[in-house]
Write a protein that holds these residues in place. Sequence first.
Motif, mmCIF file in Angstrom:
data_model
loop_
_atom_site.group_PDB
_atom_site.id
_atom_site.type_symbol
_atom_site.label_atom_id
_atom_site.label_comp_id
_atom_site.label_asym_id
_atom_site.label_seq_id
_atom_site.Cartn_x
_atom_site.Cartn_y
_atom_site.Cartn_z
ATOM 1 N N ASP A 409 -13.580 -1.243 1.525
ATOM 2 C CA ASP A 409 -14.414 0.164 1.780
ATOM 3 C C ASP A 409 -15.326 -0.257 3.091
ATOM 4 N N SER A 410 -16.113 0.488 3.198
ATOM 5 C CA SER A 410 -16.999 0.533 4.532
ATOM 6 C C SER A 410 -17.884 -0.936 4.477
ATOM 7 N N GLU A 411 -18.126 -1.479 3.385
ATOM 8 C CA GLU A 411 -19.045 -2.562 3.138
ATOM 9 C C GLU A 411 -18.323 -3.830 2.904
ATOM 10 N N ARG A 412 -16.971 -4.105 2.175
ATOM 11 C CA ARG A 412 -16.549 -5.079 1.791
ATOM 12 C C ARG A 412 -15.070 -5.009 1.504
ATOM 13 N N VAL A 413 -14.318 -6.419 1.259
ATOM 14 C CA VAL A 413 -13.134 -6.576 1.058
ATOM 15 C C VAL A 413 -13.301 -7.275 -0.326
ATOM 16 N N VAL A 414 -12.519 -6.640 -1.403
ATOM 17 C CA VAL A 414 -12.403 -7.301 -2.670
ATOM 18 C C VAL A 414 -11.210 -7.860 -3.068
ATOM 19 N N PHE A 415 -10.832 -8.826 -3.226
ATOM 20 C CA PHE A 415 -9.276 -9.401 -3.691
ATOM 21 C C PHE A 415 -9.255 -9.363 -4.869
ATOM 22 N N ASN A 416 -8.032 -8.859 -5.571
ATOM 23 C CA ASN A 416 -7.755 -9.060 -6.892
ATOM 24 C C ASN A 416 -6.512 -10.176 -7.097
ATOM 25 N N ASN A 417 -6.994 -10.845 -8.442
ATOM 26 C CA ASN A 417 -6.228 -11.849 -8.934
ATOM 27 C C ASN A 417 -5.507 -11.704 -10.061
ATOM 28 N N THR A 418 -5.275 -10.590 -10.459
ATOM 29 C CA THR A 418 -4.156 -10.217 -11.596
ATOM 30 C C THR A 418 -2.936 -9.839 -10.910
ATOM 31 N N GLY A 419 -2.156 -9.984 -11.835
ATOM 32 C CA GLY A 419 -0.644 -9.471 -11.414
ATOM 33 C C GLY A 419 0.197 -10.682 -11.019
ATOM 34 N N ASN A 420 1.483 -10.402 -11.057
ATOM 35 C CA ASN A 420 2.552 -11.360 -10.672
ATOM 36 C C ASN A 420 3.624 -10.620 -9.914
ATOM 37 N N ALA A 421 4.668 -11.642 -9.711
ATOM 38 C CA ALA A 421 5.561 -11.109 -8.649
ATOM 39 C C ALA A 421 6.696 -10.413 -9.559
ATOM 40 N N GLY A 422 6.660 -10.166 -10.657
ATOM 41 C CA GLY A 422 7.372 -9.332 -11.667
ATOM 42 C C GLY A 422 7.021 -7.917 -11.186
ATOM 43 N N MET A 423 5.930 -7.634 -10.567
ATOM 44 C CA MET A 423 5.512 -6.272 -10.358
ATOM 45 C C MET A 423 6.154 -5.659 -9.051
ATOM 46 N N ALA A 424 6.651 -6.757 -8.391
ATOM 47 C CA ALA A 424 7.505 -6.294 -6.934
ATOM 48 C C ALA A 424 8.811 -5.513 -7.460
ATOM 49 N N THR A 425 8.597 -4.401 -7.850
ATOM 50 C CA THR A 425 9.753 -3.548 -8.632
ATOM 51 C C THR A 425 9.311 -2.019 -8.519
ATOM 52 N N GLY A 426 10.506 -1.265 -8.072
ATOM 53 C CA GLY A 426 10.267 0.204 -7.876
ATOM 54 C C GLY A 426 9.385 0.957 -9.097
ATOM 55 N N GLY A 427 8.109 1.710 -8.549
ATOM 56 C CA GLY A 427 7.415 2.303 -9.445
ATOM 57 C C GLY A 427 6.267 1.839 -10.059
ATOM 58 N N SER A 428 6.158 0.482 -9.585
ATOM 59 C CA SER A 428 4.740 -0.180 -9.978
ATOM 60 C C SER A 428 3.716 0.394 -9.507
ATOM 61 N N GLY A 429 3.911 0.825 -7.998
ATOM 62 C CA GLY A 429 2.712 1.536 -7.144
ATOM 63 C C GLY A 429 2.413 3.007 -7.905
ATOM 64 N N ASP A 430 3.428 3.395 -8.575
ATOM 65 C CA ASP A 430 3.247 4.845 -8.876
ATOM 66 C C ASP A 430 2.122 4.796 -10.224
ATOM 67 N N VAL A 431 2.526 3.692 -10.871
ATOM 68 C CA VAL A 431 1.687 3.509 -12.110
ATOM 69 C C VAL A 431 0.021 3.266 -11.587
ATOM 70 N N LEU A 432 -0.030 2.299 -10.293
ATOM 71 C CA LEU A 432 -1.317 2.013 -10.054
ATOM 72 C C LEU A 432 -1.905 3.369 -9.603
#
Length: 495
Positions: A409-432
Amino acid sequence: MKKIISAAQTRATDSFTITKEGISSIDLMERASKRFVECFLELYPAVSSVCVFAGTGNNGGDGLAIARLLQRNGVDAQAYLVKYADSLSADCKSNFDRLDNCVVLKEGDHTGVNCELIIDAIFGSGLNRPVEGWLADLFDDINRSDVPVVSVDVPSGLFADSSGHGAVIRADDTITFQRPKRSFFVPETGRFTGKWHCVDIGLNEAFIEGQESDFYLIEASDVGLPKREKFSHKGNFGKVQLLAGSYGKMGAAILCAKAIMRSGAGLLTVHIPREGYTAMQVSVPEAMVTVDEGGEFISNPVVQSDASAICIGPGLGVNESTVHGLLQFLRSVEKPLVLDADALNILAQNPLLLKELPSKTVLTPHVGEFHRLFGECKDGFERLERAQQAAKKYDLVIVLKGAHTAVVDSERVVFNNTGNAGMATGGSGDVLAGIITALLGQGMAASEAALSGVYLHGLAGDYAAKKVGEVSLMASDLLESLPYSIDNVRKKKII
Ligand SMILES: NC(=O)C1=CN([C@@H]2O[C@H](COP(=O)(O)OP(=O)(O)OC[C@H]3O[C@@H](n4cnc5c(N)ncnc54)[C@H](OP(=O)(O)O)[C@@H]3O)[C@@H](O)[C@H]2O)[C@@H](O)CC1
Ligand SMILES: Nc1ncnc2c1ncn2[C@@H]1O[C@H](COP(=O)(O)OP(=O)(O)O)[C@@H](O)[C@H]1O
Ligand SMILES: [K+]
């Protein structure tokens, strides 16, 4: 939320801790080495022989201390001093003197690795130029060996804060001190760390958090969830509108709709092309449905006047009538908004609309969509910079999706560290997109909804991977695990 600091700031923290807390640098090195060994033995409890490659700086000092501590734990640890400089740092020298049988390797020496695992302590955060020459050959030998490699603090040869590099050790695990480094989060450099684990070596936390940095790491305690009071009713949890789907892509709309309902939304109305009606009603009976005049595509997206949040994009397609309708829609909408998938692609074709979006609109691009929107970037560092500029310029929240999704956002960059390469699959983004919209619709601010959504989505992925494995994981599994993810965050029980 934890601040991510630079190598120079880590050095400053190191000195501050040494002077202000009365601990000597050699004791700090010993403490760091102990924490490394504890973590290492948890990861590899059955290992019986290791080779430790140690440089002549303080990372090497850690390596030599680690070899000694492992020997004390009954591990056959053979240390090699990789003598790239004539003299050793003071603390490296002290640890060299405390170790028997350390083999010194110089240019031209050959090492045949004969152990179950390699510990890499050649360079740490003091790297100041790309690795080349005979050291690059040694790195090559280590990278080619078929045993696991565990790096101390950072994979040797990798810069902590920037992308340029020469030869780099490719680690299976990296046990890093106090904070993960910025380069761990960017694809071009993060691929060298393997799985990283962060150990607390007791550097002064207040000093770290007082440093100037736009970069942060999200923690479970940062995740906000709307409270459900005893006498609450569905009207208290928002009215969400989802505009999604096209012929052949109704699945995206259904996954997103389910994620919205699983994330606590009070009421959901889905606007879809006429032909998707039965599929949606059967799959998500909880949702109300309005049908578009278009049979296969949405051509007339209309803002629901009482909506508390709107998501548009999953499975939308880029049919001409949809493009036309979406542009009209975006010019008139004044609601908390999430733009995903094809909505982003359409926006990319009409970038003048960016400045007309409601303030704090959430965009959820993956790298390809991001480049279409804001131009190609040479690497992940440039991409983050570009995202920060765009977030500031247009007052947006950009969820830059990837292995370590960044909420910018305008103030910061926040990284996430949950998740795994199994989520590299069609439809994961729609759920998010669904999770974030539901949280937004329940009244959370855009950045918080994005951060919480990204964390919960990744955690659902981690639970799902435990259940079905990364290979078999599919987006529907995320929906099944989402309740555990939400409930465990709520009860502060993260596994
Ligand atoms: N900070 C903390 O909180 C704590 C830090 N600790 C540990 O200290 C580590 C940092 O140690 P560090 O500063 O001594 O740096 P490190 O990477 O070991 O070596 C620097 C040497 O490498 C050299 N050199 C650089 N690039 C080169 C190249 N391409 N090719 C060849 N040479 C090259 C450079 O030489 P020069 O530039 O003088 O030629 C210099 O001599 C950190 O990662 C962690 O493990 C813990 O012990 C305790 C708490
Ligand atoms: N290697 C990975 N590690 C962790 N998360 C990942 C990884 N690959 C993808 N994801 C996550 O999965 C989601 C994929 O979204 P996206 O690329 O839009 O896919 P789709 O549109 O097909 O659903 C994003 O939230 C992303 O962060
Ligand atoms: K290292």
